[in-house]
Design an enzyme around this catalytic site. Structure first.
Site, PDB file in Angstrom:
ATOM      1  N   ASP A 262      64.503 -22.731 -54.451  1.00  0.00           N
ATOM      2  CA  ASP A 262      65.097 -21.555 -53.814  1.00  0.00           C
ATOM      3  C   ASP A 262      66.104 -20.913 -54.774  1.00  0.00           C
ATOM      4  OD1 ASP A 262      65.627 -19.816 -51.678  1.00  0.00           O
ATOM      5  OD2 ASP A 262      67.183 -21.126 -50.844  1.00  0.00           O
TER       6      ASP A 262
ATOM      7  N   GLY B 189      74.420 -16.693 -45.169  1.00  0.00           N
ATOM      8  CA  GLY B 189      75.625 -17.197 -44.530  1.00  0.00           C
ATOM      9  C   GLY B 189      75.646 -16.984 -43.021  1.00  0.00           C
TER      10      GLY B 189
ATOM     11  N   HIS C  64      64.947 -13.438 -46.817  1.00  0.00           N
ATOM     12  CA  HIS C  64      66.054 -14.390 -47.029  1.00  0.00           C
ATOM     13  C   HIS C  64      67.170 -14.059 -46.048  1.00  0.00           C
ATOM     14  CE1 HIS C  64      65.286 -16.494 -50.959  1.00  0.00           C
ATOM     15  NE2 HIS C  64      64.226 -15.708 -50.835  1.00  0.00           N
TER      16      HIS C  64
ATOM     17  N   ASP D 187      68.770 -21.602 -43.704  1.00  0.00           N
ATOM     18  CA  ASP D 187      69.624 -22.679 -44.191  1.00  0.00           C
ATOM     19  C   ASP D 187      70.850 -22.798 -43.295  1.00  0.00           C
ATOM     20  OD1 ASP D 187      71.093 -24.527 -45.553  1.00  0.00           O
ATOM     21  OD2 ASP D 187      71.151 -23.470 -47.455  1.00  0.00           O
TER      22      ASP D 187
HETATM   23  P1  13P Z   1      70.714 -18.139 -44.287  1.00  0.00           P
HETATM   24  O1  13P Z   1      72.065 -18.240 -44.898  1.00  0.00           O
HETATM   25  O2  13P Z   1      70.616 -16.953 -43.377  1.00  0.00           O
HETATM   26  O3  13P Z   1      70.280 -19.386 -43.600  1.00  0.00           O
HETATM   27  O4  13P Z   1      69.673 -17.839 -45.465  1.00  0.00           O
HETATM   28  C1  13P Z   1      69.088 -18.888 -46.182  1.00  0.00           C
HETATM   29  C2  13P Z   1      68.347 -18.426 -47.374  1.00  0.00           C
HETATM   30  O5  13P Z   1      68.047 -17.282 -47.563  1.00  0.00           O
HETATM   31  C3  13P Z   1      67.985 -19.463 -48.345  1.00  0.00           C
HETATM   32  O6  13P Z   1      67.402 -18.905 -49.474  1.00  0.00           O
HETATM   33  O1  G3H Z   2      70.279 -18.900 -50.202  1.00  0.00           O
HETATM   34  C1  G3H Z   2      70.954 -19.862 -50.546  1.00  0.00           C
HETATM   35  C2  G3H Z   2      70.844 -21.132 -49.809  1.00  0.00           C
HETATM   36  O2  G3H Z   2      71.454 -21.031 -48.557  1.00  0.00           O
HETATM   37  C3  G3H Z   2      71.316 -22.305 -50.617  1.00  0.00           C
HETATM   38  O3  G3H Z   2      72.683 -22.321 -50.786  1.00  0.00           O
HETATM   39  O4  G3H Z   2      73.279 -23.045 -53.144  1.00  0.00           O
HETATM   40  O5  G3H Z   2      74.780 -23.568 -51.196  1.00  0.00           O
HETATM   41  O6  G3H Z   2      72.592 -24.748 -51.477  1.00  0.00           O
HETATM   42  P1  G3H Z   2      73.376 -23.474 -51.718  1.00  0.00           P
HETATM   43 ZN    ZN Z   3      68.144 -16.933 -49.909  1.00  0.00          ZN
END
Ligand code: 13P
Ligand code: G3H
Ligand code: ZN
Length: 314
Positions: A87, A185, A216, A261
């Site tokens: 990701d 977020g 995303h 996430d």
């Molecule tokens: P959220 O912060 O909305 O869960 O998005 C997650 C994401 O885009 C990971 O790539």
């Molecule tokens: O889009 C990003 C994801 O939420 C991952 O975030 O780098 O804190 O794991 P992270």
């Molecule tokens: Zn993302």
């Protein structure tokens, strides 16, 4: 090691099935054993395809040997639609390393660069990844809330539909993340009245009718999880996600992958805060980590059923 040795699949068939049948494949992020197990339990219970998403920082946190050991431990058969996806890969090297480790899909995120630089970097990743039958996602446009809209040009930071065809053809990418008003977020918007830019999604889909698009920053930030966190000592007042009806609308269009996430992080945090407050004498981590795992599973199941529409697809 090649991803087929782990029984993983790439995203090609997943996306053509999703596009043809009006659903989205969930991409759930994980960063430890509990989050991985929670996602897999939800996927198995719902018979939903799933993309296991690992950010660069999550990869660093787990360590590549531990991560691939856990993936090996899943005992996948290569027939179930489960992909392992990098990701927001920030460089060609990060994407190459993920391919070499056994990821079946990578994202190269050069969205902050100029479109020409983004094309160059993405094409380099595509050349390497496709030689290993690994899928590639790229991003065009900058993710931001509606409130950040830059009105100085027609599309501001949103994806410009006029750029999409050139980008896709010049790079050979397999899917594209677009910016239509979602953001990362737990604090995405001030009210549920703020809508996604479906007009942009429609224009892109008109130009590329059978091309998989990705959303995303698509957590819905369930109020019941935020309430638990706030009740048990947290302070997440004002957290608000994308309204589920907006996400359902997107899945019925050309959005084939929805990234979540933050919602799992909220479920994890809600479980920990409530359990530890209610059981001040417990010091066996399996008790509260077990609850966290179960609450993430339940949230993934809810979203598979009510947002992704991806249940019973294999
Ligand atoms: P959220 O912060 O909305 O869960 O998005 C997650 C994401 O885009 C990971 O790539
Ligand atoms: O889009 C990003 C994801 O939420 C991952 O975030 O780098 O804190 O794991 P992270
Ligand atoms: Zn993302």
């Amino acid at each position: 090691m090649n991803y087929t040795s782990y029984g993983l699949v790439n995203t090609q068939k997943m996306f053509s099935d999703a596009l043809g049948n009006g659903y989205a494949v969930p991409a759930f992020n994980f960063y430890n054993m509990e989050t991985l197990m929670a996602i897999m339990t939800a996927a198995q219970e719902c018979r939903s395809p799933v993309i296991l998403a690992v950010s660069e920082s999550a990869l660093k946190y787990m360590g590549s040997r531990m991560l691939m050991g856990m993936i090996s431990g899943l005992g996948l058969d290569g027939k179930t639609p489960i992909a392992l996806h990098l990701d927001h890969g920030g460089s060609v090297d990060a994407c190459r390393a993920a391919v070499d480790l056994g990821f079946s899909s990578v994202m190269i995120d050069a969205s902050k660069l100029s479109i020409d630089e983004n094309i160059d970097i993405t094409r380099t990743v595509v050349e390497y990844a496709h030689a290993h039958h690994v899928s590639v996602e790229a991003e065009l446009g900058i993710l931001a809330g509606i409130e950040d809209e830059n009105t100085s040009s027609t599309y501001g930071n949103y994806t410009n539909p006029d750029d999409v065809v050139r980008f896709v053809h010049a790079t050979g990418v397999d899917s594209l993340a677009i910016a239509i008003g979602t953001s990362h977020g737990a604090y995405k918007r001030k009210s549920d009245d703020e809508k996604l830019r479906f007009d942009i999604l429609e224009l892109i889909a008109e130009k590329l009718p059978s091309f998989p698009l990705v959303l995303h920053g698509a957590s819905s930030v369930p109020g019941k999880l935020v309430d638990i966190i706030n009740t048990y000592g947290g302070d997440m007042h004002g957290a608000r996600g994308i309204a589920p009806d907006q996400l359902r609308m997107a899945t019925s269009m050309n959005i084939c992958k929805i990234n979540v996430d933050s919602d799992s992080r909220l479920a994890f945090t809600a479980a920990m805060r409530s359990y530890l407050t209610q059981h001040p004498d417990v010091f066996d981590p399996r008790k509260y980590l077990g609850l966290a795992r179960d609450m993430i599973t339940q949230n993934c199941i809810d979203e598979i059923r009510t947002i992704m529409n991806s249940e019973n697809r294999y």
